[in-house]
Design a protein around this motif. Structure first.
Motif, short mmCIF file in Angstrom:
data_model
loop_
_atom_site.label_atom_id
_atom_site.label_comp_id
_atom_site.label_asym_id
_atom_site.label_seq_id
_atom_site.Cartn_x
_atom_site.Cartn_y
_atom_site.Cartn_z
N ASP A 1 19.52 -40.55 -9.39
CA ASP A 1 19.37 -41.77 -10.20
C ASP A 1 18.09 -41.72 -11.02
O ASP A 1 17.18 -42.54 -10.87
N TRP A 2 18.04 -40.73 -11.93
CA TRP A 2 16.87 -40.59 -12.78
C TRP A 2 16.72 -41.78 -13.72
O TRP A 2 15.61 -42.14 -14.12
N GLY A 3 17.85 -42.39 -14.10
CA GLY A 3 17.77 -43.53 -15.01
C GLY A 3 16.94 -44.66 -14.42
O GLY A 3 16.11 -45.26 -15.10
N ALA A 4 17.16 -44.93 -13.13
CA ALA A 4 16.38 -45.99 -12.49
C ALA A 4 14.91 -45.63 -12.42
O ALA A 4 14.03 -46.48 -12.59
N GLN A 5 14.62 -44.35 -12.18
CA GLN A 5 13.23 -43.91 -12.04
C GLN A 5 12.50 -43.88 -13.38
O GLN A 5 11.31 -44.17 -13.45
N LEU A 6 13.21 -43.52 -14.44
CA LEU A 6 12.56 -43.34 -15.74
C LEU A 6 12.89 -44.45 -16.73
O LEU A 6 12.40 -44.45 -17.86
N GLY A 7 13.72 -45.39 -16.31
CA GLY A 7 13.93 -46.57 -17.14
C GLY A 7 14.93 -46.41 -18.27
O GLY A 7 14.72 -46.95 -19.36
N TYR A 8 16.05 -45.72 -18.03
CA TYR A 8 17.08 -45.62 -19.05
C TYR A 8 18.44 -45.63 -18.37
O TYR A 8 18.55 -45.46 -17.15
N ASP A 9 19.48 -45.84 -19.15
CA ASP A 9 20.85 -45.91 -18.64
C ASP A 9 21.47 -44.52 -18.76
O ASP A 9 21.95 -44.13 -19.82
N ALA A 10 21.45 -43.77 -17.65
CA ALA A 10 21.91 -42.38 -17.69
C ALA A 10 23.38 -42.28 -18.07
O ALA A 10 23.78 -41.40 -18.85
N ALA A 11 24.20 -43.17 -17.52
CA ALA A 11 25.63 -43.11 -17.83
C ALA A 11 25.87 -43.36 -19.32
O ALA A 11 26.72 -42.71 -19.94
N ALA A 12 25.12 -44.28 -19.91
CA ALA A 12 25.29 -44.56 -21.34
C ALA A 12 24.86 -43.37 -22.19
O ALA A 12 25.48 -43.07 -23.22
N ASP B 1 35.46 -38.63 -22.45
CA ASP B 1 36.22 -38.51 -21.21
C ASP B 1 35.25 -38.16 -20.09
O ASP B 1 35.10 -37.00 -19.70
N LEU B 2 34.55 -39.17 -19.58
CA LEU B 2 33.41 -38.96 -18.69
C LEU B 2 33.66 -39.54 -17.31
O LEU B 2 34.10 -40.69 -17.17
N ASP B 3 33.34 -38.74 -16.29
CA ASP B 3 33.21 -39.21 -14.91
C ASP B 3 31.75 -39.02 -14.53
O ASP B 3 31.30 -37.90 -14.33
N HIS B 4 31.00 -40.14 -14.48
CA HIS B 4 29.56 -40.06 -14.18
C HIS B 4 29.34 -40.52 -12.75
O HIS B 4 29.74 -41.62 -12.36
N ARG B 5 28.69 -39.66 -11.94
CA ARG B 5 28.48 -39.94 -10.53
C ARG B 5 27.00 -39.78 -10.17
O ARG B 5 26.32 -38.88 -10.67
#
Length: 292
Positions: free
Chosen positions: A243-254, A262-266
């Motif tokens: 969960d780098w997005g939470a640590q660095l402040g961005y929406d990784a899935a977005a 056609d994305l499966d983001h886990r």
């Protein structure tokens, strides 16, 4: 003792520009190419590769500049461009008779896989990405004190000379620090595997630095050109990351959705070395990807 993936054969295969790549090949069925990360070799896939070989032909090369593959001098900016390394991947698979294949990469190998998916949509049928964001996005999200986690990116982006000298003079400490810091389960990288990663990395300092330097230069230019052109992946994509997005402040899935319709983001609870720390989960995710 030479460490190998049990049941796999080892061969030399042609990459781009005359480079010869070492690869482990095993199993039978539709082909899957697995690309390793830093500071590792193809051995990082040892658990996943054995599992996938029950249904697939599995190809695990050492990237150019790493492991037992050739380590050409960085004569031009393109020598270690991910575009060149993607061409290596297409070439080695073709040498084994595979004009189309699924591709999964971790860390540096994921950056190569990213470029291969954009440059060779007619060849890459399915794309798996482990624990990165695209190069262009990576530089955009690293900012302020949070960027300290990526200090090595800035170090190896410097002009030739100083980074190579600094790292070569403390190779085991430098490369070992990432194995220590990035693994949530240190037991997942046993002593003999760790020793092989350190040996191989110490023997490849100039090419490893050149690989990273390319990601602060030519790779950014290639990503920007694709972004400007509105390029996206044509194949199914699975991204697995911490969960780098939470640590660095961005929406990784977005970030990934912008590149992969056609994305499966886990997200995973494993550490960075997830193919070694959680091989059953990673294997299952790859099988899910291949079924799409």
């Amino acid at each position: 003792m030479t460490l190998t993936i049990p049941g796999f054969d080892y061969t030399r295969l042609p990459g781009a520009d005359g480079v010869q790549l070492s690869a482990a090949v095993g199993g039978s069925g539709s082909p899957v190419v697995l690309l390793h990360g830093f500071p590792q070799t193809h051995l990082m896939w040892r658990h996943v590769a054995e599992r996938l070989a029950a249904e697939h032909t599995v190809i695990c090369p050492d990237l150019r500049g790493y492991g037992a593959s050739d380590k050409p001098a960085a004569g031009t900016a393109d020598t270690y461009a991910k575009r060149t390394m993607a061409a290596d991947t297409v070439s080695l698979a073709a040498a084994l008779g595979h004009e189309r294949f699924a591709l999964v990469g971790h860390d540096r190998g994921a950056l190569v896989a990213f470029r291969a998916g954009l440059d060779h949509p007619e060849t890459v049928t399915h794309l798996g990405i482990l624990d990165i964001v695209p190069t262009l996005d990576m530089w955009n999200v690293l900012r302020g004190v949070s960027a300290a986690v990526g200090y090595h990116l800035y170090l190896m982006a410097q002009p030739p000379g100083l980074p190579e000298t600094m790292i070569a003079n403390s190779a085991d400490a430098f490369f070992g620090s990432f194995l220590d810091a990035w693994a949530r389960d240190p037991a997942a990288i046993p002593d003999e595997i760790r020793a092989e990663y350190l040996r191989a990395s110490a023997a490849a300092v100039p090419s490893i630095v050149a690989d990273y330097r390319a990601s602060a230069g030519v790779d950014v230019a290639h990503d920007q050109a694709d972004l400007d052109a509105g390029s996206q992946f044509a194949m199914p994509v699975t991204v697995i990351q911490q969960d780098w997005g939470a640590q660095l402040g961005y929406d990784a899935a977005a970030v990934w959705k912008a590149w992969a319709p056609d994305l499966d983001h886990r997200l995973t609870g494993a550490g960075h070395f997830m193919a070694e720390e959680a091989p059953d989960g990673i294997t299952a995710a790859i099988r899910d990807l291949l079924a799409r």
